[in-house]
Design an enzyme around this catalytic site. Structure first.
Site, short mmCIF file in Angstrom:
data_model
loop_
_atom_site.label_atom_id
_atom_site.label_comp_id
_atom_site.label_asym_id
_atom_site.label_seq_id
_atom_site.Cartn_x
_atom_site.Cartn_y
_atom_site.Cartn_z
N ALA A 21 1.09 -1.39 -0.08
CA ALA A 21 -0.06 -0.30 0.31
C ALA A 21 0.67 1.09 0.27
O ALA A 21 0.53 2.18 -0.23
CB ALA A 21 -0.92 0.07 0.98
N PHE A 22 1.77 1.07 0.80
CA PHE A 22 2.86 2.92 0.40
C PHE A 22 3.23 2.68 -0.48
O PHE A 22 3.32 3.98 -1.25
CB PHE A 22 4.44 2.12 1.30
CG PHE A 22 4.36 2.95 2.41
CD1 PHE A 22 4.34 3.30 3.89
CD2 PHE A 22 5.53 3.81 1.56
CE1 PHE A 22 4.89 4.04 4.45
CE2 PHE A 22 5.96 5.11 1.90
CZ PHE A 22 5.93 5.42 3.77
N HIS A 44 3.18 -0.29 12.73
CA HIS A 44 3.54 -0.50 11.52
C HIS A 44 1.95 -0.28 10.57
O HIS A 44 1.99 0.52 9.76
CB HIS A 44 3.66 -1.95 11.00
CG HIS A 44 4.06 -2.03 9.34
ND1 HIS A 44 5.64 -1.08 9.22
CD2 HIS A 44 3.28 -2.28 8.51
CE1 HIS A 44 4.98 -1.82 7.21
NE2 HIS A 44 3.30 -2.85 7.28
N THR A 46 -5.15 -3.16 0.88
CA THR A 46 -5.73 -3.75 2.74
C THR A 46 -4.81 -3.72 3.77
O THR A 46 -3.63 -4.35 3.32
CB THR A 46 -6.36 -5.20 2.60
OG1 THR A 46 -7.45 -5.55 1.12
CG2 THR A 46 -7.33 -5.96 3.18
N VAL A 47 -5.02 -2.89 3.96
CA VAL A 47 -3.88 -2.77 5.51
C VAL A 47 -5.10 -3.87 6.80
O VAL A 47 -5.44 -3.12 6.91
CB VAL A 47 -3.39 -1.54 5.25
CG1 VAL A 47 -2.33 -1.55 6.82
CG2 VAL A 47 -3.19 -0.97 4.60
N ILE A 48 -3.82 -4.82 7.13
CA ILE A 48 -5.21 -5.54 8.29
C ILE A 48 -3.80 -5.05 9.54
O ILE A 48 -2.93 -5.34 9.84
CB ILE A 48 -4.93 -7.03 8.27
CG1 ILE A 48 -5.99 -7.17 7.08
CG2 ILE A 48 -5.39 -7.44 8.80
CD1 ILE A 48 -5.85 -8.50 6.27
N PHE A 106 -10.18 6.16 -3.35
CA PHE A 106 -9.72 5.92 -2.40
C PHE A 106 -10.80 4.51 -2.01
O PHE A 106 -11.61 4.23 -1.66
CB PHE A 106 -9.13 6.64 -0.43
CG PHE A 106 -8.99 6.08 0.40
CD1 PHE A 106 -7.38 5.66 0.45
CD2 PHE A 106 -9.14 5.25 1.12
CE1 PHE A 106 -7.22 5.47 1.38
CE2 PHE A 106 -8.51 4.78 2.35
CZ PHE A 106 -7.45 4.77 2.44
#
Length: 162
Positions: A59-60, A93, A85-87, A118
């Site tokens: 994602a970064f 982090h 998807t950031v879990i 987004f």
């Protein structure tokens, strides 16, 4: 858009046969990301919108890929969609990545002439992500595609174009 409460979103989806959307998706959490992308493709195909997908590691890296594409000699995009998807895990982090990708998309929306949608899920666990790709919280990939189509139409109207 965490619930199915936005029933107006799917009303009046513009038919934009000449539109082109670039989706930038991550390799991380591929099973979820691929469902987001599939939902968007479904909407684009139904509306006659052309599309392309670019894959980045995480994602970064999404904002960089969008900016680089926008500045390239590639066919001009009418909109971009950021899919990730950031879990949440056991370290901070999650917070850093969520803030960076969010700030990156905001910055792109303020500097590019093209809307950036987004479509990044920021969730506590995999179950919450699955609930957002066709589960009880709707389909965020489809919602991102509808938003892209509506933003293309709005951008064209505001600029006095087609």
């Amino acid at each position: 858009m965490a619930t199915k409460g936005n029933t107006a979103l799917n009303e009046g989806i513009p038919q934009l046969k000449d539109a082109f959307v670039v989706m930038v998706k991550t390799e991380w959490n591929a099973a979820i990301i691929n469902k987001l992308e599939a939902g968007a493709k479904k909407i684009f195909k139904a509306q006659g919108i052309k599309f392309k997908t670019i894959t980045v590691p995480g994602a970064f890296e999404i904002p960089f890929a969008i900016k680089t594409y926008a500045e390239s000699e590639q066919p001009a995009a009418d909109a971009f969609i950021a899919f990730g998807t950031v879990i949440r895990g056991d370290t901070p982090h999650f917070d850093y990545v969520c803030k960076a990708v969010t700030d990156g998309v905001v910055s792109l929306n303020l500097t590019l002439d093209t809307p950036v949608i987004f479509g990044v899920l920021t969730v506590e666990n995999e179950q919450q992500a699955l609930e957002r790709v066709g589960g009880k919280h709707g389909h965020k990939g489809e919602e991102a595609a509808v938003t892209a189509a509506k933003m293309i139409e709005l951008t064209r109207k505001l600029r006095g174009g087609k």
